[in-house]
Scaffold this motif. Structure first.
Motif, PDB file in Angstrom:
ATOM      1  N   VAL A   1     -13.609  -2.074  10.927  1.00 42.90           N
ATOM      2  CA  VAL A   1     -12.952  -2.620  12.241  1.00 42.90           C
ATOM      3  C   VAL A   1     -13.978  -2.852  13.094  1.00 42.90           C
ATOM      4  CG1 VAL A   1     -11.212  -2.101  13.222  1.00 42.90           C
ATOM      5  CG2 VAL A   1     -10.306  -1.435  11.527  1.00 42.90           C
ATOM      6  N   GLU A   2     -13.133  -4.124  13.474  1.00 41.87           N
ATOM      7  CA  GLU A   2     -14.044  -4.928  14.997  1.00 41.87           C
ATOM      8  C   GLU A   2     -13.429  -5.145  15.913  1.00 41.87           C
ATOM      9  OE1 GLU A   2     -17.493  -5.883  14.368  1.00 41.87           O
ATOM     10  OE2 GLU A   2     -17.477  -5.725  12.134  1.00 41.87           O
TER      11      GLU A   2
ATOM     12  N   ILE B   1      -3.167  -6.022  17.759  1.00 42.51           N
ATOM     13  CA  ILE B   1      -3.702  -6.871  16.940  1.00 42.51           C
ATOM     14  C   ILE B   1      -4.480  -5.943  15.763  1.00 42.51           C
ATOM     15  CG2 ILE B   1      -4.436  -8.984  15.556  1.00 42.51           C
ATOM     16  CD1 ILE B   1      -1.154  -8.892  16.574  1.00 42.51           C
ATOM     17  N   VAL B   2      -5.090  -5.442  15.041  1.00 42.32           N
ATOM     18  CA  VAL B   2      -6.365  -5.004  14.877  1.00 42.32           C
ATOM     19  C   VAL B   2      -7.222  -5.411  13.483  1.00 42.32           C
ATOM     20  CG1 VAL B   2      -7.850  -3.252  13.410  1.00 42.32           C
ATOM     21  CG2 VAL B   2      -5.698  -2.363  14.957  1.00 42.32           C
TER      22      VAL B   2
ATOM     23  N   GLU C   1     -14.135  -9.347   8.000  1.00 43.69           N
ATOM     24  CA  GLU C   1     -13.451 -10.422   6.947  1.00 43.69           C
ATOM     25  C   GLU C   1     -12.739 -10.955   7.257  1.00 43.69           C
ATOM     26  OE1 GLU C   1     -15.435 -11.626   4.334  1.00 43.69           O
ATOM     27  OE2 GLU C   1     -16.582  -8.870   4.167  1.00 43.69           O
ATOM     28  N   GLY C   2     -11.996 -10.654   8.870  1.00 39.47           N
ATOM     29  CA  GLY C   2     -10.513 -11.821   9.021  1.00 39.47           C
ATOM     30  C   GLY C   2      -9.172 -10.656   9.032  1.00 39.47           C
TER      31      GLY C   2
ATOM     32  N   GLY D   1     -20.818   1.702  15.510  1.00 38.11           N
ATOM     33  CA  GLY D   1     -20.672   0.114  15.385  1.00 38.11           C
ATOM     34  C   GLY D   1     -19.535   0.290  16.220  1.00 38.11           C
ATOM     35  N   PRO D   2     -18.299  -0.626  15.552  1.00 39.67           N
ATOM     36  CA  PRO D   2     -17.781  -1.379  16.954  1.00 39.67           C
ATOM     37  C   PRO D   2     -16.793  -0.663  18.081  1.00 39.67           C
ATOM     38  CG  PRO D   2     -17.134  -1.740  14.553  1.00 39.67           C
ATOM     39  CD  PRO D   2     -18.601  -0.977  15.121  1.00 39.67           C
ATOM     40  N   ILE D   3     -16.852   0.751  17.658  1.00 37.94           N
ATOM     41  CA  ILE D   3     -16.309   1.561  18.139  1.00 37.94           C
ATOM     42  C   ILE D   3     -16.356   1.890  19.119  1.00 37.94           C
ATOM     43  CG2 ILE D   3     -14.836   3.804  18.656  1.00 37.94           C
ATOM     44  CD1 ILE D   3     -15.240   3.894  15.161  1.00 37.94           C
TER      45      ILE D   3
END
Ligand code: FAD
Length: 335
Positions: free
Chosen positions: A86-87, A98-99, A103-104, A254-256
């Motif tokens: 999850v980015e 919207i999560v 990979e889109g 990471g992105p968190i």
């Protein structure tokens, strides 16, 4: 776009059990995990170790606990996206989210539960140039998400742990040629797997190159060759469609860290009345959160999941009244 009530970031034991607590309250969940399998640290780091402090189990193997959790949540049919990180999190006008993953994949949800443990397990990469040029399907992979990708291909694996041994054995059955390059002479992984690998090499079913170090890779758009330095310091080449370096994973937040949450020492601060974060509609449970007296234990994460789902109910069903019921009274109703 996937639509659900609750998106759970992290399918470790705590993320998995919270699906059960959500299910009792008729809330649907979608789990996302960066790893290709569920179970978090238990499946990735210590699947065969016994755990002694899960209430009601004097001893339970880590992987067995994960398997039991999967059985326990099965009646609630959670959907899952595995092998994706999850980015992004975007708030919508109606306060839902919207999560988005790397990979889109996109997931629309009313509540986000971050059960991200120690963060994303990032692969340890070998110190060679041009790796990035061949990542994302062009010849360099750091984990095996879909073994079929490697069918009838020439594969070079590198590493000396369980993953390198297990995948060498597995891919030797489906790939055109498998070479395992390892810098030592003995393996850190399970002795019976090491023995199998030595036997496969003796039978000529794989190439085993010991006391060797990866040096460089080459190709044009896709990978063509892997170069290594042998025990006599000579450079050697292997023709390869894929290089799979399996040097272990190290956790990173990471992105968190970019989601405007209050972070303290790489953990998310929560209110212990309901394990909510400073962002309305986002909760954090398990190893990822911090509060005075926090213990990073599975059983504490289970407790946090039960409490937070009662609070999440308000976001999912704002017009409904929640009345607490025991499972012994109400049972478990599949949906
Ligand atoms: C060797 C060892 C032994 C242990 N023994 C015990 C014990 O005996 N008893 C005990 O209670 N505890 C024990 N623990 C601790 C226990 O494993 C943790 O408390 C537990 O795993 C926490 O569960 P979790 O679900 O919060 O996080 P984790 O198990 O860490 O799972 C988190 C998941 O989130 C995923 N993730 C993170 N960020 C993202 C993102 N952005 N996108 C997608 N996915 C993401 C990760 O890939 C990971 O799979 C032990 C730990 C270790 C390492």
């Amino acid at each position: 776009m996937i639509t659900t009530d609750i998106c759970i970031v992290g399918a470790g034991p705590v993320g998995l059990f919270s699906v059960f607590e959500a299910g009792l309250l008729k809330m649907r969940c979608h789990l996302v995990d960066a790893l290709p399998q569920v179970g978090g640290q238990l499946s990735e780091i210590y699947p065969h170790k016994p755990i002694y402090d899960i209430p009601g189990f004097p001893s339970v193997n880590a992987q067995e606990l994960v398997d039991n959790l999967m059985e326990q949540i099965a009646p609630f049919h959670p959907t899952m996206t595995l092998g994706e990180r999850v980015e992004t999190i975007e708030r919508q006008e109606d306060q839902s989210f919207i999560v988005g993953t790397n990979e889109g994949t996109t997931i629309a949800c009313k509540v986000i539960v971050i059960a991200g443990g120690l963060g994303c397990f990032e692969p340890r990469k070998p110190a060679i140039e041009r790796l990035e040029e061949f990542e994302h399907g062009k010849g360099v992979a750091y984990m095996v998400k879909n073994p079929e990708l490697f069918r009838d291909k020439e594969i070079v694996l590198a590493g000396g742990g369980d993953s390198a041994l297990d995948w060498t054995i597995y891919l030797s059955n489906i790939s055109k040629r498998v070479t395992l390059v390892h810098r030592g002479e003995t393996f850190r992984g399970a002795p019976d797997s090491a023995e199998k690998v030595f036997n496969l090499a003796k039978e000529g079913k794989i190439d085993l190159i010991l006391k060797a170090n990866l040096k460089k890779i080459d190709g044009n758009g896709s990978l063509k060759a892997v170069f290594y330095e042998d025990a006599d310091k000579n450079e050697q080449t292997i023709k390869a469609d894929y290089l799979i370096p399996l040097f272990g994973l190290s956790p990173k937040l990471g992105p968190i860290a970019d989601w405007e949450l209050e972070i303290e020492k790489a953990q998310i601060k929560v209110d212990t009345t309901d394990y909510s974060t400073n962002v309305l509609g986002i909760y954090a449970i398990g190893d990822i959160n911090t509060y005075p007296g926090k213990l990073k234990l599975i059983l504490c994460g289970f407790h946090e999941g039960a409490i937070m789902m009662q609070s999440a109910f308000k976001h999912v069903f704002p017009d409904k009244h929640l009345s607490f019921k025991y499972t012994t009274v109400n049972g478990v109703h599949e949906f």
